[in-house]
Design an enzyme around this catalytic site. Structure first.
Site: not given
Ligand SMILES: [Zn+2]
Length: 455
Positions: A10-12, A14-15
């Site tokens: 997960v990318s930052t 997207e988080q």
């Protein structure tokens, strides 16, 4: 029983933006593995975008160990890759290692079948189109700038300065480069002499820089586009004539032979870790030695902590591929036994202790409820205490969740077999596969094996 590797990412962004979480992916994959009775490991890249494959350490590690797995699982294809080239590379590595991949939330993506392979290719192309839209815009801006002769990237080249967005010659550095070229010719391409000259005149630069400088076509006014074989003229000014440049190029191949990184097969690449800082050891090949000795070391020992004159790691000795191999062969049985007994101790005692605590907390909760129902405490107090106690219970229950008990059948078999005899008939590639199938991590402390964990 199939052994699978589960990959989560997960990318930052997207988080933050969509509330995507690693835990959701982990839960889905765990459930899937349990339903199918798979043995599984997790590889997790958190806070990393799909576009940078190199930065995704867990992905790299998983690919290196893919020979030990039957299948790679992930929730959706975009967790694995959003780039055709990367996806195809990943697929090729997996195919070479007889490993397939599957997206559990997109059940048509499954490279073990022809249809699934087709969907894999189709979906990868679609995902790339999304990213492509932005990068095309960037390319367009770059193209325009270059047509005007403007510098498009922030990095400068040795020998030049950037002035008004254009490359201009830095007289001092350009002179330094020309002298390097001349020196190289004067010693007839002798590497040792050139390198000691280089270190003296280009402080802080290493061997890679030396060869880059000696090959840099910008110095004759031909600017190379990224890594492609496309050169643009009238973009960067030349600092030497063609003849000087060509003479150096003619001498280069001979020297390079010593230094070009040939593919030296190694057994333990990717499996060795630093005992102190837990980072993966870096491989270093001594190309000058006849046997191409392979050593591993912790590269944090060369890095300093930010702001303090202190190394990031104290693990300073190297260990060779060969000595790791020797040690493992001679001690494999003991290492297996140690590991098994350690794992059994680790997984047992906790739960019972927690059970008692959990029960008493649950008791408290029901008493609290009684108090509230009898109007002895107000709602606010009840709510606060309830949340606090409930949190504690959840935490204890989480701890209590047993790690899946490892299956030691294979290791027990190993203990009873006579390894060295079979092993000695293996070639290096087979040896690597053999170790990858049984070993998880090997921890190195001061050039010695300190601990081995098995799969
Ligand atoms: Zn270290």
């Amino acid at each position: 029983m199939k052994t699978v590797a589960c990959y989560c990412r997960v990318s930052t962004e997207e988080q933050v933006k969509y509330g995507f979480s690693i835990q959701a992916q982990k839960d889905a994959l765990t459930k899937y593995c349990k339903e199918n009775n798979y043995k599984y490991d997790f590889y997790i890249d958190e806070g990393i975008s799909a576009s940078s494959m190199k930065k995704r350490k867990a992905l790299q590690e998983m690919l290196e160990k893919s020979v030990a797995y039957d299948m790679i699982l992930f929730t959706k294809l975009d967790r694995l890759s959003r780039n055709v080239l990367d996806a195809n590379n990943i697929n090729k590595i997996l195919q070479d290692n007889n490993c397939t991949m599957k997206a559990i939330d997109e059940d048509d993506v499954d490279t073990s079948t022809a249809d699934g392979m087709f969907m894999f290719n189709l979906k990868v192309s679609l995902a790339q189109r999304e990213i492509g839209k932005t990068s095309e815009r960037i390319k367009f801006v770059f193209k325009n700038k270059r047509e005007k002769g403007e510098v498009t990237s922030g990095t400068t080249k040795y020998g030049y300065k950037i002035k008004d967005k254009k490359f201009v010659v830095d007289p001092e550095e350009a002179e330094n480069i020309r002298n390097l070229y001349k020196y190289f010719i004067s010693v007839n391409g002798d590497h040792k002499k050139t390198y000691s000259y280089f270190v003296k005149h280009f402080p802080g630069k290493g061997q890679d820089a030396l060869f880059n400088y000696l090959r840099e076509t910008a110095y004759i006014g031909k600017y190379k586009l990224y890594r492609k074989n496309v050169y643009i003229d009238n973009y960067i000014p030349a600092i030497m004539n063609q003849e000087l440049f060509n003479n150096v190029q003619n001498l280069l191949p001979r020297v390079e032979k010593v230094f070009t990184k040939e593919n030296v097969p190694t057994i333990f690449a990717g499996m060795l870790y630093c005992y102190y800082c837990k980072s993966r050891l870096v491989r270093k090949i001594d190309y000058r030695s006849k046997n191409k000795n392979v050593n591993y070391y912790c590269d944090k020992q060369y890095r300093y902590k930010v702001g303090i004159n202190e190394k990031q790691c104290q693990n300073s000795k190297v260990i060779s591929d060969k000595s790791v191999e020797e040690y493992l062969i001679n001690n494999l049985k003991d290492l297996c036994k140690q590991y098994i007994s350690k794992s059994i101790i680790k997984t047992k005692p906790k739960p019972q202790k927690n059970n008692i605590k959990i029960n008493s907390l649950k008791n408290k909760l029901s008493k609290l409820k009684d108090l509230y129902l009898d109007d002895l405490i107000n709602k606010e107090d009840y709510k606060q205490d309830y949340i606090r106690i409930n949190k504690e219970i959840l935490k204890l229950e989480e701890e209590q969740k047993e790690e899946p008990q490892k299956d030691f059948t294979y290791l027990n078999e190993l203990i009873n077999k006579d390894i060295p005899d079979i092993y000695n008939t293996f070639n290096i590639e087979e040896k690597r596969k053999f170790w990858l199938k049984i070993i998880d991590k090997i921890y190195i402390k001061e050039g010695k094996i300190k601990e081995v964990t098995f799969l």
